[in-house]
Write a protein that holds these residues in place. Structure first.
Motif, PDB file in Angstrom:
ATOM      1  N   THR A 344     137.621  40.948 -25.766  1.00  0.00           N
ATOM      2  CA  THR A 344     138.237  39.422 -25.934  1.00  0.00           C
ATOM      3  C   THR A 344     137.382  38.673 -24.481  1.00  0.00           C
ATOM      4  O   THR A 344     137.233  37.842 -24.544  1.00  0.00           O
ATOM      5  N   GLN A 345     136.671  39.669 -24.065  1.00  0.00           N
ATOM      6  CA  GLN A 345     135.498  38.932 -23.387  1.00  0.00           C
ATOM      7  C   GLN A 345     134.920  37.969 -23.368  1.00  0.00           C
ATOM      8  O   GLN A 345     134.333  38.398 -24.705  1.00  0.00           O
ATOM      9  N   THR A 346     134.822  36.624 -22.195  1.00  0.00           N
ATOM     10  CA  THR A 346     134.292  35.662 -23.364  1.00  0.00           C
ATOM     11  C   THR A 346     132.982  35.361 -22.518  1.00  0.00           C
ATOM     12  O   THR A 346     132.108  34.447 -22.904  1.00  0.00           O
ATOM     13  N   GLY A 347     132.643  35.769 -21.874  1.00  0.00           N
ATOM     14  CA  GLY A 347     131.494  35.875 -21.233  1.00  0.00           C
ATOM     15  C   GLY A 347     131.024  36.904 -20.133  1.00  0.00           C
ATOM     16  O   GLY A 347     131.480  38.332 -20.306  1.00  0.00           O
ATOM     17  N   GLY A 348     129.572  37.119 -19.752  1.00  0.00           N
ATOM     18  CA  GLY A 348     128.967  38.487 -19.069  1.00  0.00           C
ATOM     19  C   GLY A 348     128.105  38.130 -18.627  1.00  0.00           C
ATOM     20  O   GLY A 348     127.514  36.818 -18.649  1.00  0.00           O
ATOM     21  N   ALA A 349     127.281  38.907 -17.530  1.00  0.00           N
ATOM     22  CA  ALA A 349     126.339  39.398 -17.641  1.00  0.00           C
ATOM     23  C   ALA A 349     125.084  39.417 -18.610  1.00  0.00           C
ATOM     24  O   ALA A 349     125.720  39.643 -19.683  1.00  0.00           O
ATOM     25  N   PRO A 350     123.753  38.745 -18.233  1.00  0.00           N
ATOM     26  CA  PRO A 350     123.246  39.017 -19.258  1.00  0.00           C
ATOM     27  C   PRO A 350     122.178  40.170 -19.400  1.00  0.00           C
ATOM     28  O   PRO A 350     122.642  40.729 -19.298  1.00  0.00           O
ATOM     29  N   LEU A 351     122.268  40.675 -21.414  1.00  0.00           N
ATOM     30  CA  LEU A 351     121.431  41.555 -21.571  1.00  0.00           C
ATOM     31  C   LEU A 351     120.528  41.674 -20.781  1.00  0.00           C
ATOM     32  O   LEU A 351     120.244  43.210 -21.183  1.00  0.00           O
ATOM     33  N   ILE A 352     119.163  40.702 -20.841  1.00  0.00           N
ATOM     34  CA  ILE A 352     118.398  41.084 -20.497  1.00  0.00           C
ATOM     35  C   ILE A 352     117.865  40.454 -19.151  1.00  0.00           C
ATOM     36  O   ILE A 352     118.760  39.492 -18.921  1.00  0.00           O
TER      37      ILE A 352
END
Length: 371
Positions: A344-352
């Motif tokens: 349900t998380q809508t955002g986060g740290a960039p995967l790269i």
């Protein structure tokens, strides 16, 4: 890992009801003695069977509450790339029967089908876009004057797959002089200093590889900052760890903070490409951590769309992106994959990894043509 978590929940729930069943068996008068010493009556046997059916039914019902309706699994919003197993069971509605628990609860990891996060066309859902993203129009200056230009050089990725993007930002120094000064200090070579009385400290600088893209809300906004002053200082002196004597720069306070609080936003957060800082100024982007070390991890944001919720939060627009190339870079970064701990998380740290290799500030006086 998440499959294991769900599996453990199911097992724990089942064990709970088995224990409850055992407890109920003990509550039946003389049942243990009858099972050993004599043949139980038909009535007692029927009662026991009814209890067993009831408990098993409760177990199945309560276990099913942990997982969305599997017949309607395809209606669960997809959060990440869909792997072949999850995709198939969601279409057929048999995720539980085939033990595809990721598909059952709407967690879609993608496995080998997930696109390479270093690919500029890799989307937040893990799929490769058919066409590259194109940025929205450059914001109109809206009668405001650009007093400073900041060139942010971003290094995206690592190793041979890394590539460079440059974002050109213009600041409204006449409208928000104190807020712009904080931004100019942090993005300049000298860095932001809030206390000169530190035993061993260093200015907060976003350039030189010390700053980074720290958060992405897909297709909505980017957030930049210095995740840890200690880590940045250790990097500046080429050490694995900062000395114990190192003291991070605290958040702005006193008269400086009051001047920033008194300034208003130069404009609404009504389109893509606007530079936004926290209501209290740079250093007050997060209150999740009381540590000064992480105070500047959420220094400023860039909108990828109009964001009225940022106006409601009291954030302040202090500038904008200045060219189409920067808007294209904004669109690509805002549409890139993020690290998600929950479906349900809508955002986060960039995967790269996206680091700020260089940050150059040019004042208006330096922009004016020389006669």
């Amino acid at each position: 890992m998440r499959r294991m978590m769900i599996f453990c929940l199911l097992i724990a729930n089942t064990i709970t009801h088995v224990l409850a069943f055992s407890s109920n068996l003990q509550q039946v008068p003389h049942l243990g003695a009858r099972l050993v010493t004599s043949r139980p009556s038909s009535k007692l046997s029927n009662e026991t069977d009814e209890k067993r059916r009831s408990i098993i039914s409760q177990t199945i019902l309560s276990t099913s509450l942990l997982i969305p309706t599997f017949a309607n699994a395809a209606s669960v919003p997809v959060q990440r790339a869909v792997g072949s197993g999850e995709k198939r069971c969601r279409e057929e509605g048999n995720c539980l029967e085939t033990f595809e628990l990721d598909g059952a609860v709407g967690w879609n990891w993608g496995g080998t089908e997930r696109c390479d996060a270093s690919d500029p066309n890799c989307g937040p859902d893990g799929r490769v876009r058919e066409e590259p993203l194109v940025g929205k129009p450059v914001p109109d200056v809206a009668g405001l004057e650009i007093t400073h230009v900041i060139d942010l050089t971003l290094n995206i990725g690592v190793g041979s797959n890394a590539y460079i993007e440059t974002i050109k930002m213009g600041l409204y120094g006449n409208n928000c002089p104190e807020l712009v000064k904080e931004m100019v200090d942090m993005c300049g070579r000298g860095g932001l200093v809030t206390s000169k009385n530190l035993l061993l400290g260093a200015p907060v600088r976003i350039g030189g590889g010390f700053g980074a893209l720290t958060y992405i809300k897909p297709d909505e906004r980017l957030e930049f900052g210095v995740a840890s002053q200690k880590v940045a200082y250790a990097k500046s002196i080429r050490k694995a760890k900062a000395p114990d004597e190192f003291v991070p720069q605290p958040r702005p306070s006193g008269e400086r903070l009051e001047l920033v609080r008194a300034e208003s936003s130069a404009r609404k957060h009504n389109e893509a490409g606007l530079i936004s800082v926290p209501k209290e100024g740079i250093g007050y982007g997060t209150f999740l951590s009381g540590s000064d070390d992480e105070a500047y991890s959420n220094a400023f944001q860039i909108t990828a769309v109009g964001a009225p919720d940022m106006d409601k939060a009291g954030r302040k627009v202090i500038g904008q992106l200045l060219d189409a190339k920067s808007m294209d870079a904004l669109a690509r970064l805002a549409g890139s994959p993020t690290r998600k701990l929950l479906p349900t998380q809508t955002g986060g740290a960039p995967l790269i990894k996206v680091s700020v290799d260089e940050s150059v500030v040019i004042a208006k006086s330096e922009l004016a043509p020389k006669e």
